[in-house]
Every structure is written in structure tokens, then in C-alpha cells.
Design an enzyme around this catalytic site. Sequence first.
Site, mmCIF file in Angstrom:
data_model
loop_
_atom_site.group_PDB
_atom_site.id
_atom_site.type_symbol
_atom_site.label_atom_id
_atom_site.label_comp_id
_atom_site.label_asym_id
_atom_site.label_seq_id
_atom_site.Cartn_x
_atom_site.Cartn_y
_atom_site.Cartn_z
ATOM 1 C CG HIS A 261 -1.632 1.291 1.421
ATOM 2 N ND1 HIS A 261 -2.608 1.736 0.564
ATOM 3 C CD2 HIS A 261 -1.514 2.254 2.372
ATOM 4 C CE1 HIS A 261 -3.071 2.893 0.971
ATOM 5 N NE2 HIS A 261 -2.419 3.230 2.072
ATOM 6 C CG ASP A 263 -0.665 6.471 2.578
ATOM 7 O OD1 ASP A 263 -1.820 6.048 2.422
ATOM 8 O OD2 ASP A 263 -0.006 6.302 3.611
ATOM 9 C CG ASP A 373 -4.610 3.370 5.222
ATOM 10 O OD1 ASP A 373 -5.123 3.337 6.346
ATOM 11 O OD2 ASP A 373 -3.635 4.087 4.949
#
Length: 560
Positions: A261, A263, A373
Site C-alpha cells: 500500500h 499513500d 486504508d
Amino acid sequence: FGPMAAVVIQKHWRASLERIEKALSPVYFADVNLSGISYSSRAPVSLSHWAAPGRVPYAQAATAVYEPIAIGASFGPAWSTHWVRVEITVPPTWSEQAVHFLWDSGCEALVWVDGEPAQGLTGAADSHQARRCFSLPAGASHVVLFIEVAANGMFGVGKDGMINAPDPNRSFSLTQAEIAVFHADRHRLRLQLQILHDLANTLGESHPRGARALLVANQMLNVIDTADPDTFHAAATLANTFFSQTGGKGGLQVTAIGHCHIDTAWLWPYAETVRKCARSWANVLRLMDENPDLVFACSQAAQLAWVRDSYPGLFARIVARVKEGRFVHVGGSWVEMDGNLPSGEAMVRQFLFGQRFFEEHFGTRCTVFWLPDTFGYSSQLPQLVVEAGMHAFVTQKLSWNLTNKFPHTSFYWTGIDGTRLLTHFPPADTYGASVSVSELHACVTGHKDKGRTSEAMLLFGYGDGGGGPDSDMLTRIEIMANVDGLPPVQHGKPQDFFDRLKADDSLLCTWRGELYLELHRGTFTTHAATKRGNRECEQQLQQAELLATLAHFLPAPAPA
């Protein structure tokens, strides 16, 4: 009286655990314990440096003028870019052995080989996420590498804390640049000893396999002499015997899926996100070259578009792995969007542009919605997800709830219009597992529907700031693939996982309405201008889209 029988001594549980911890510690007794057995016979390399005027392409860096540097060199200020040319001469006596280049600049970096990104590196300052070795080609005698050094840590350059304001004067120091002989068998032995310790610590003294794990680990330390590598074989035999004892059938099956993941924007500029993607996905592709079982799930079409534009060679390699079914596109959205604030029309366009990109470049649309998330999930999502061609959903964010623990792991999420979406929350409660014993154990203890299904998903690989899986994670999966005391674990694809889950879904429960996260509450309320600005932009975009559509019915050319 004849030869004396071997004396068996009762061991103290905590003292035995601590004995193993000290044997593995990189801090205590590191000069004589097992922390350094993976490498031997070190040799220096030649280094030269160019301070780039910004985030420049490789072609510009390759033709720049470089000046010699040495250990202790500084890279700064924050967000600056430095290139280091590394010339490596491998001693002739090492020709038959595995050789690693070891590097620690304290910050993020990217290894370039023959003009292409090969692997990301992360400094020791980022603790457990450190990635400091790069394996050289077998039998190579002379190698030239270029290291693109980014003067930022995995989580930016916060002053005196990760989420504090950036420190513009932050710099990083080069503490390691050398080559060394790598011993895979010794490294594996060290990982096995760590797993045995963690099994004992996790399962406890009352569990037969926990007690046995500690006993075997203690026996291994009894026979190991770090000054005599010949003793390692006996210790490995003890470990291999333990790990060959498999569990029974009919229990929970864990599907391990590589993940990273990233961001899109958090503690670093957008331009650094592009390089984080390149570093992370270069790591994944390199691991795939070494491990044919690795499957990696990747979301966010926007990030893939950035890599396509900035690293076309890397993107071509990704496309090749997609065709093999090992680099799996998931999510179907342009970015991993917020799940509360955007309107339904905005979410539709996330899927429109995301699925269009995946279909154009990879040949197929995503079948699994992937949003691990974000701070909650609107009840309109099941309908929109299914309309976008996806029939399954993965997240773990609700495990962060402060007050009420969400009651399900595998279930059907029903939206406001009655659309059902098969959903799974990985029970280890993370999207960035390291494949530890405690995480595999949590796949059982944390699975709230294990009486209804025998499937659990484990997402492994460093995330948020990038990084992805590493070789130790893959080795741990191999070691713990089927060990009595833990659930069996194997690599797998997201869609295959959901196919098995759906095949036996008659007992799965249903959750209706919003998936509300009891954490990070008020994040937009406290920034009302963001909410207002977002809604105004959405309204204006809808109006512009409507007018552009109407214009197509007019004789005049439509606006661009």
C-alpha cells in the site's frame, strides 16, 4: 559403573527465551552471536557522487561528472537527490559464491542496472523496514551500479517525529557501502531460530508445540559454535525435523498475497510518490525473478500511470508479469479514494477511469475491490462496486475501531439498494504483514467466522511509504508452509481466494449499511473548508460535464 548417561536439565522458560533473543540480537553480543552469520569475507567498493539539481532522469545522471566520496558522506538537504556511481570488483576467490552489495545511506534509494531500475533500498533508520542488500549476478567479476539517493526516509523528513512538520535541513549519512559473501543456508538457519522463538512466545508454555519449539531452539544453540560453521549443519537438522512435522487437515487455510500500500500523498511530495512506486515495484519484480510462487496485488491506476510515463521499461516488465497472472491488478479505481466524503458520481468516475486504464493496459478489468486504508465506507459502495464489474471486497481498516469490534471477517456487505458484495477482512488486522508467527496465529485467533469458512487472507509487504515484500518474508512462508501449531499458508491470487470463499458461502452472515470506522472521526469536520471545496468542485465538474454532453448535439465543435 560404565559411561555416564547424558544429564537432562530442566530449563527455565523465560531464561531460555532470553537466551535465544540474545543469540539473535544485533545489539547484544553481536560480535559472537548469530546476528552476523549471514555474511563473511567483506571487501570495499569504489564510490563517486553527483549532487543532482532535482529528480532527474537516469540518462542525465549517467553522463554527469562525479566526484569521489567515502563512508561518512552526507546526503541533504531534505528532498534533494544525489546519484552515486558504484564500481565493484569481486575477488577471484569469490567466483563460486553468492555476493551481495550492502548499502546504507540512512534514507531511500534506488539501484539502477544498465539504465533500468532494479531494486529499492531503505536505510536502517527506518528500523524493521530496512532493505540494505542487493544481490550481484552470479559469477560477475566487475559490476557498475548507479544509486539514486532520495534525501528522505520511508516516512518523509518529520522533525523529531514521523508526522511532525518536515525538517528542511535534514540530511542522511552513508554508513555502509561494501560487498560480502552471502550464505543462504546460514541466513535460513537464523530465520528458523527466530521462528522457533516466536512460536514458543506466541503459543506459550502450555501448548505442546510451543514447548517443543523452545526445546528445539535451545538444542540448536547447544550445538552451534559461531566460530565453527561446520556446527551449523547439526542445528539445521534439528530445525528441519521440527518444521517437517505438519498440521492436520480441515483447519484454516491462509492465502498469502504480496502487497504494498502506497499513500498517493501523505508525508512526502507527489513527485516522491512516483519514485516510491518505482522502488517498491522494482523490488517486487526482482523477487518474482527469484521466487516463482510470489503473487502481488497492486491497486491505484494513477500510480501505475505515473510509472508508465516515468519508467517505461519497468512498466513493460509489470505488464509481462500481469500476463503471467502474478502481478494482479485490483481495486478498479483511479486512486484508493476516501470512502465517505466523495459523492456517488465522484466514486463512479473513480471506477470509470480506473477500470478503463486497467483494461487498456492489462487487457482485463479488476474483479476485486481493494480499499485497505480509508476512514470508513459509505453504504452506496456495494452497488457502485458491482456495477463497475467487481464482486468481492478487501479491507482491514475496521479492525482499528476504538469501541466496538466489528463482528465478522468473511461476510456479505449489503448496500442501500440491496446489492450484496462478498467481503473479507484479513484477520491478522494488517495490510502490511511481515509473515511473523504472531500474524499467522492471529489468522486463527482473530478470524471471527472460522466456524463458517476455512479461508483467511494474509497481505504481506511493507506499506504506507512503500517497500513491499522482501526475501525474508518469502523464506518464512516456505518454512511455515505447513507446520503443526500454525495454520498452513500458501501463495495465492485474490480472485482464487474469493472463488473458494463463495463456493461455501451458505453460512456467511450479512452486514447491512455503512461500514463505520470508530477512529479518525472528525477529520473533515475539523477542516470544513476541505469539505466545502470538494463539494463545490464536484458540482462544477458535473455542470461542465453536462454542458459538454449537450454541446455534442449542437452543430458547433464540442469544447475540449
